[in-house]
Motif scaffolding. Structure first.
Motif, short mmCIF file in Angstrom:
data_model
loop_
_atom_site.label_atom_id
_atom_site.label_comp_id
_atom_site.label_asym_id
_atom_site.label_seq_id
_atom_site.Cartn_x
_atom_site.Cartn_y
_atom_site.Cartn_z
N LEU A 92 -1.46 15.24 1.12
CA LEU A 92 -1.13 13.88 0.71
C LEU A 92 -1.71 13.52 -0.65
CD1 LEU A 92 -1.74 11.94 4.06
CD2 LEU A 92 0.45 12.71 3.11
N PRO A 93 -1.05 12.61 -1.38
CA PRO A 93 -1.63 12.08 -2.63
C PRO A 93 -2.73 11.08 -2.29
CG PRO A 93 0.39 10.92 -2.14
CD PRO A 93 0.28 12.01 -1.09
N LYS A 94 -3.40 10.60 -3.28
CA LYS A 94 -4.42 9.58 -3.08
C LYS A 94 -3.76 8.23 -2.77
CE LYS A 94 -8.66 7.73 -5.13
NZ LYS A 94 -9.58 7.78 -6.28
N GLU A 95 -4.34 7.49 -1.86
CA GLU A 95 -3.82 6.18 -1.51
C GLU A 95 -3.83 5.24 -2.71
OE1 GLU A 95 -4.85 3.11 2.02
OE2 GLU A 95 -6.36 3.21 0.43
N ARG A 96 -2.79 4.41 -2.81
CA ARG A 96 -2.77 3.28 -3.73
C ARG A 96 -2.85 2.02 -2.90
NH1 ARG A 96 2.63 4.33 -6.81
NH2 ARG A 96 2.27 2.16 -7.47
N LEU A 97 -4.00 1.37 -2.95
CA LEU A 97 -4.31 0.26 -2.05
C LEU A 97 -3.56 -1.00 -2.43
CD1 LEU A 97 -6.13 -0.58 0.35
CD2 LEU A 97 -7.85 -1.25 -1.33
N GLY A 98 -2.96 -1.64 -1.43
CA GLY A 98 -2.26 -2.90 -1.61
C GLY A 98 -2.28 -3.68 -0.30
N ARG A 99 -1.31 -4.59 -0.14
CA ARG A 99 -1.30 -5.40 1.07
C ARG A 99 -1.14 -4.50 2.31
NH1 ARG A 99 3.80 -6.21 -1.32
NH2 ARG A 99 5.56 -5.64 0.03
N THR B 168 0.83 -1.20 0.00
CA THR B 168 0.00 0.00 0.00
C THR B 168 0.87 1.25 0.00
OG1 THR B 168 -1.92 -1.00 1.07
CG2 THR B 168 -1.62 1.36 1.41
N HIS B 169 0.48 2.25 -0.78
CA HIS B 169 1.10 3.57 -0.73
C HIS B 169 0.10 4.49 -0.04
CE1 HIS B 169 4.43 2.64 -3.57
NE2 HIS B 169 3.57 1.73 -3.98
N PRO B 170 0.36 4.87 1.23
CA PRO B 170 -0.63 5.61 2.01
C PRO B 170 -0.98 6.96 1.39
CG PRO B 170 1.11 4.74 3.42
CD PRO B 170 1.57 4.57 2.00
N GLY B 171 -2.17 7.43 1.71
CA GLY B 171 -2.62 8.73 1.23
C GLY B 171 -4.06 8.98 1.61
N VAL B 172 -4.67 9.91 0.92
CA VAL B 172 -6.06 10.28 1.23
C VAL B 172 -7.04 9.35 0.50
CG1 VAL B 172 -5.49 12.68 1.70
CG2 VAL B 172 -6.09 12.00 -0.63
N SER B 173 -8.32 9.58 0.78
CA SER B 173 -9.38 8.69 0.30
C SER B 173 -9.13 7.28 0.80
CB SER B 173 -9.49 8.72 -1.23
OG SER B 173 -9.83 10.01 -1.68
N SER B 174 -8.81 7.19 2.08
CA SER B 174 -8.41 5.90 2.66
C SER B 174 -8.99 5.72 4.05
CB SER B 174 -6.89 5.81 2.74
OG SER B 174 -6.38 6.71 3.72
N ILE B 175 -9.04 4.45 4.43
CA ILE B 175 -9.28 4.07 5.83
C ILE B 175 -7.89 3.85 6.40
CG2 ILE B 175 -10.37 2.39 7.35
CD1 ILE B 175 -12.28 1.79 4.90
N SER B 176 -7.39 4.84 7.10
CA SER B 176 -5.96 4.89 7.40
C SER B 176 -5.55 4.20 8.68
CB SER B 176 -5.49 6.35 7.43
OG SER B 176 -6.27 7.10 8.34
N SER B 177 -6.49 3.95 9.60
CA SER B 177 -6.15 3.18 10.79
C SER B 177 -7.39 2.51 11.35
CB SER B 177 -5.50 4.05 11.88
OG SER B 177 -6.42 4.97 12.42
N ILE C 136 -12.29 11.48 11.42
CA ILE C 136 -11.96 12.00 10.09
C ILE C 136 -10.75 12.92 10.18
CG2 ILE C 136 -12.80 13.23 8.06
CD1 ILE C 136 -15.60 12.49 8.83
N GLU C 137 -9.69 12.52 9.50
CA GLU C 137 -8.44 13.28 9.43
C GLU C 137 -8.36 13.99 8.09
OE1 GLU C 137 -3.68 12.36 9.95
OE2 GLU C 137 -4.91 10.93 8.83
N THR C 138 -8.14 15.28 8.10
CA THR C 138 -8.01 16.07 6.87
C THR C 138 -6.54 16.31 6.56
OG1 THR C 138 -10.12 17.15 7.33
CG2 THR C 138 -8.69 18.19 5.70
N ARG C 139 -6.08 15.81 5.40
CA ARG C 139 -4.69 15.94 5.00
C ARG C 139 -4.61 16.38 3.53
NH1 ARG C 139 -0.65 13.41 7.93
NH2 ARG C 139 0.67 14.43 6.36
#
Length: 322
Positions: free
Chosen positions: A218-225, A70-79, A212-215
């Motif tokens: 950050l770029p948009k998340e690229r979802l992976g493992r 995963t490449h973290p970023g926005v539009s994500s469930i981050s934790s 809800i965290e506003t960032r």
């Protein structure tokens, strides 16, 4: 009608065997269902939860061995948070994780609760949160394991954090469509960014919150493992499921329509920032096809896949977990 709280969170893994070791042997959660991804039956779907597989305690994983990180970023469930009984339990867990060579952050407050953050072996961002007797959605039942006292066991899902570039569209869906209400804010731990917004539903408490965290940086998340695929919210029964199906359909949000997962009825939709939400019924539950005492011990298939068991098992890779 109100959503009751969090139902489950579904995450991607590239290594189901290590995933099983981490979530059952290190974190002490129970494997409550070993089944397949119903949308891709060549992939396992593992469910971990409390002693009874209660709604609101489940973290699930889709096994995709070839998946990139995963490449973290926005539009994500981050934790994703996991509940424990007390701050004393947090100290137990800090030591236990350190004994396993797993780094964790200092105990700090989030939304007026003692917490600390760490990551699993694939970078999944996890937070342990102490209940400390707080009122709200009831916790689950501890799963007894030899080296973790039931006083310190993980007892359910806690707040889920969404990271977005602009909170307004997500807030609108949570409040105007899903019936969440704002209860507080707390400072961002990432620096000079807007306060994190706290929204709750049902009886409230850690098992019913979205943060809800506003960032905007950050770029948009690229979802992976290690990334979170979706978060699901609890509907008590099928009668109320009909209500929510009609309500979501009326919003014109992109959605799946009715989906029968056998263990629960589901409805998937994307909120405006692109995060995938699911509404799931509490009924009939994970013991509909297995006794409580032997949950997760065999490959479970819903009735509509059972006639294809031989074909499905032939295409699944061997999974050595015990």
């Amino acid at each position: 009608m109100q959503l009751l709280g969090l139902h489950h969170v579904s995450i991607l893994t590239g290594k189901a065997e290590r995933n099983y070791e981490f979530y059952t042997k290190v974190l002490g959660m129970r494997l409550i269902k070993k089944t397949v991804n119903q949308d891709n039956t060549q992939s396992y779907h593992l469910f971990y939860g409390d002693a009874k597989g209660s709604p609101g305690t489940e973290v699930t994983f889709f096994d995709i061995p070839s998946l990139g990180r995963t490449h973290p970023g926005v539009s994500s469930i981050s934790s994703t948070s996991l509940r424990v009984k007390s701050t004393e339990s947090l100290h137990f867990w800090k030591k236990r994780l350190a004994d396993y060579g797993i780094e964790s952050e200092a105990i700090t407050q989030r939304a007026n609760r003692d917490t600390f953050a760490f990551q699993d072996f694939e970078g999944t961002r996890l937070i342990l949160v102490a209940d400390n007797g707080e009122n709200g959605v009831a916790a689950g039942e501890p799963w007894p394991v030899p080296d973790i006292s039931t006083d310190h066991a993980i007892i359910g899902l806690g707040p889920v954090t969404l990271t977005v570039s602009d909170s307004s569209p997500t807030v609108r869906i949570l409040t105007e469509v899903m019936g969440f209400r704002k209860v507080s804010t707390y400072p961002s731990l990432a620096g000079e960014f807007p306060d994190i917004l706290v929204y709750t539903t049902g009886e409230g408490g850690p098992g019913a919150e979205i943060h809800i965290e506003t960032r905007p940086d950050l770029p948009k998340e690229r979802l992976g493992r290690g990334g979170v695929h979706h978060v699901a919210f609890r509907i008590p029964n099928e009668n109320e499921y009909e209500y929510w199906f009609k309500k979501i359909r009326g919003t014109r949000l992109p959605n799946s329509g009715k989906v029968d997962r056998y263990y629960f009825k589901a409805l998937y939709f994307r909120e405006p920032n692109g995060i995938l939400f699911e509404l799931s019924t509490d009924t009939p539950g994970f013991d509909v096809d297995e006794p409580i005492d032997t949950l997760g011990e065999k490959l479970a298939l819903p009735p509509f896949l059972e006639p294809k068991r031989s074909e499905i098992e032939a295409k699944l890779r061997p999974l050595d977990i015990s």
